[in-house]
Write a protein that holds these residues in place. Structure first.
Motif, short mmCIF file in Angstrom:
data_model
loop_
_atom_site.label_atom_id
_atom_site.label_comp_id
_atom_site.label_asym_id
_atom_site.label_seq_id
_atom_site.Cartn_x
_atom_site.Cartn_y
_atom_site.Cartn_z
N GLN A 292 72.42 20.71 65.88
CA GLN A 292 73.17 21.42 64.85
C GLN A 292 73.41 20.57 63.60
N GLY A 293 72.90 19.35 63.60
CA GLY A 293 73.00 18.51 62.41
C GLY A 293 74.26 17.66 62.33
N LEU A 294 75.03 17.58 63.42
CA LEU A 294 76.24 16.77 63.39
C LEU A 294 75.88 15.29 63.50
N LYS A 295 76.72 14.45 62.92
CA LYS A 295 76.52 13.01 62.91
C LYS A 295 77.70 12.33 63.63
N SER A 296 77.57 11.00 63.78
CA SER A 296 78.63 10.17 64.39
C SER A 296 79.06 10.73 65.74
N LEU A 297 78.09 11.08 66.57
CA LEU A 297 78.39 11.68 67.86
C LEU A 297 78.97 10.63 68.81
N GLN B 187 68.41 25.51 78.58
CA GLN B 187 67.16 26.05 79.12
C GLN B 187 65.94 25.68 78.28
N SER B 188 66.16 25.12 77.11
CA SER B 188 65.06 24.77 76.22
C SER B 188 64.36 23.51 76.70
N PRO B 189 63.14 23.24 76.20
CA PRO B 189 62.47 21.98 76.57
C PRO B 189 63.31 20.75 76.26
N GLU B 190 64.03 20.77 75.13
CA GLU B 190 64.88 19.63 74.78
C GLU B 190 66.02 19.47 75.79
N GLY B 191 66.62 20.60 76.17
CA GLY B 191 67.70 20.55 77.15
C GLY B 191 67.22 20.10 78.51
N GLN B 192 66.05 20.57 78.93
CA GLN B 192 65.52 20.17 80.23
C GLN B 192 65.11 18.70 80.24
N ALA B 193 64.72 18.18 79.09
CA ALA B 193 64.44 16.74 79.00
C ALA B 193 65.72 15.94 79.23
N ILE B 194 66.85 16.42 78.72
CA ILE B 194 68.14 15.77 78.96
C ILE B 194 68.50 15.86 80.43
N GLU C 289 76.19 16.90 73.56
CA GLU C 289 75.79 15.94 72.53
C GLU C 289 74.43 16.33 71.95
N GLY C 290 73.50 16.77 72.83
CA GLY C 290 72.19 17.21 72.35
C GLY C 290 72.29 18.43 71.46
N LEU C 291 73.14 19.38 71.83
CA LEU C 291 73.33 20.57 71.00
C LEU C 291 73.94 20.21 69.66
N MET C 292 74.92 19.31 69.66
CA MET C 292 75.54 18.89 68.40
C MET C 292 74.51 18.22 67.49
N GLY D 48 76.79 17.45 81.60
CA GLY D 48 77.47 18.36 80.68
C GLY D 48 77.71 17.74 79.31
N PRO D 49 78.36 16.58 79.25
CA PRO D 49 78.56 15.92 77.95
C PRO D 49 77.25 15.61 77.24
N ALA D 50 76.21 15.21 77.99
CA ALA D 50 74.92 14.89 77.37
C ALA D 50 74.29 16.13 76.74
N LEU D 51 74.41 17.30 77.40
CA LEU D 51 73.86 18.53 76.83
C LEU D 51 74.62 18.93 75.58
#
Length: 447
Positions: free
Chosen positions: A58-63, A297-304, A52-55, A47-50
């Motif tokens: 979205q262009g967020l930094k210093s995650l 559900q995206s390829p990026e999310g499924q890679a995570i 973090e991937g979404l953030m 959950g936290p990793a997904l």
């Protein structure tokens, strides 16, 4: 759709600078953009990793992923280009707590390692139908691994033996062919979806209850580590948490013994495979919650998902080794075709594809397009259960394959052949609904 959601937001929210209309809103009062509660299996790491991937998307930094207010809680934080802080809160106290939090308005998403119960869905009807495709999202496949100390010589167990072990009926390993020694039981706590799955698939199905002598754990990692240090220990755990323990092969009914391998879990053939869910109230969607579901559900999310030790739903082709137990036509199929890593299954008591299968249709189509196999020979192989006579089971298995063919044809995918093997090659016992549902499946083979 996102424009409509953004237009409905209160004035306290501002768009991320420089990211245009696709950016998600950020509250100006530092309240969390997203709150997820529920399954320890999901929320301990995935959950936290997904989020973090979404953030990051979205262009967020210093995650950062920081400790929360209580044990098994974290905060995922980031900073927008304009310097605004963004926080999401994640609590991992068990699947049931996620639905309780939704009801109380303390969560935007419930993470669950089991399907929502009928009573829970009924109590949350004011938030919409959580069993609908909009409310229920399968984000990964997991396997409940049965683990032993690495020195334990046993290599496989049946589901019936597991029920006798964890109920306390078997108290010495020698009773089931192991070396002499008192059996020590390790189990997840009552709020855990992993425990709910094990209880339903193993204990309840055999009219047993967990022994009162079992040691209970909220932490998956702690349970696994203790089993790996106890020569007489046995426990059950989500696949990513096997760690230093040894997983054993499991047989259910007439199925062959299966280890919790990636391919067997992806197809949900492994007896203790399970789906991991995010439940989002259809009538109370928040932009960050909706986008997290989409991202998962995206390829990026499924890679995570894969990086965190679970089995992604990304479709892959795999060679299958023929065995004497397979029907002759099936053995022939293994020689000239590859099986895709997905099984289509159906809603209980219905000919309608279930929520996961509806998304899997799109994944299969995308795989065929990407690998230029749209015009290759495709075979759909249907299976059933032995609830009725064998001839009826064979007919129904063909009808299920034909139902999948109709859905694929809507996406301009033509299938060359339909095969129906009835109640042959079961992957689960047929003495309960859960096993029969697993056996009612359609495989996809491509040349």
């Amino acid at each position: 759709m996102l424009r409509a959601l953004l237009s409905a937001l209160p004035l306290c929210c501002a768009l991320l600078p420089g990211l245009g209309l696709a950016a998600l809103p950020v509250p100006t009062d530092n309240t969390p953009v997203l709150r997820i509660q529920g399954s320890n299996t999901i929320n301990a790491q995935l959950g936290p990793a997904l989020i973090e991937g979404l953030m990051h998307e979205q262009g967020l930094k210093s995650l950062q992923i920081l400790p929360g207010a209580q044990p098994n809680e974290v905060r995922v934080t980031g900073v927008t280009p304009a310097g605004q802080s963004v926080t999401a809160e994640v609590a991992a106290h068990g699947s049931g707590t996620g639905f309780t939090a939704l009801k109380a308005g303390r969560a935007d998403i419930a993470a669950s390692s089991r399907p929502i119960k009928d009573q829970e869905a009924l109590e949350l009807t004011s938030l919409g139908n959580l069993k609908s495709p909009e409310g229920e999202q399968v984000i990964a496949i997991d396997g409940v691994a049965v683990i032993l100390h690495p020195s334990n010589p046993l290599q496989q167990l049946t589901t019936a033996q597991l029920a006798r072990l964890f109920s306390g009926e078997v108290q010495n390993w020698q009773e089931i062919g192991g070396r002499p020694g008192e059996v020590h039981l390790y189990a997840r706590d009552e709020k855990s979806g992993t425990y709910e799955t094990f209880k339903e698939l193993i204990l309840a199905r055999n009219d047993k209850s967990l022994s009162r002598h079992a040691k209970r754990f909220e932490s998956s990692e702690q349970l696994s580590d203790e089993v790996s240090q106890d020569r007489n220990g046995i426990g059950f755990i989500g696949l990513p948490y096997v760690r230093k323990a040894k997983a054993v092969a499991i047989a259910d009914g007439d199925s062959k013994p299966m280890l919790p391998t990636t391919s067997l879990i992806a197809t949900e053939d492994y007896p203790l495979s399970r789906r991991l869910y995010l439940y989002q109230p259809p009538q109370a969607k928040r932009p960050w919650a909706q986008e997290l579901v989409n991202f998962a559900q995206s390829p990026e999310g499924q890679a995570i998902v894969a990086r965190n030790g679970f089995v992604a739903q990304t479709v892959q082709a795999m060679k299958v080794q023929a065995t004497p137990r397979m029907p002759e036509d099936y053995q022939a199929l293994t020689r000239h075709a590859e099986r895709l890593s997905v099984n289509f299954r159906f809603a209980q008591g219905s000919a309608r594809l279930d929520n996961k299968a509806q998304l899997d249709l799109q994944r299969v189509v995308e795989y065929l397009k990407t690998h230029e196999k749209l015009n290759r020979s495709l075979t759909l192989v249907g299976f059933g259960d032995a609830k009725h006579d064998s001839e009826r089971a064979t007919l129904l298995s063909r009808l299920r394959a034909m139902a999948v063919r109709r859905e694929l044809q809507k996406n301009r995918v033509s299938c060359c052949e339909i095969l129906g093997f009835g109640d042959e090659m079961p992957v689960a016992a047929n003495d309960a609904d859960e096993g029969r549902i697993k056996n009612r499946r359609v495989e996809v083979w491509v040349q």
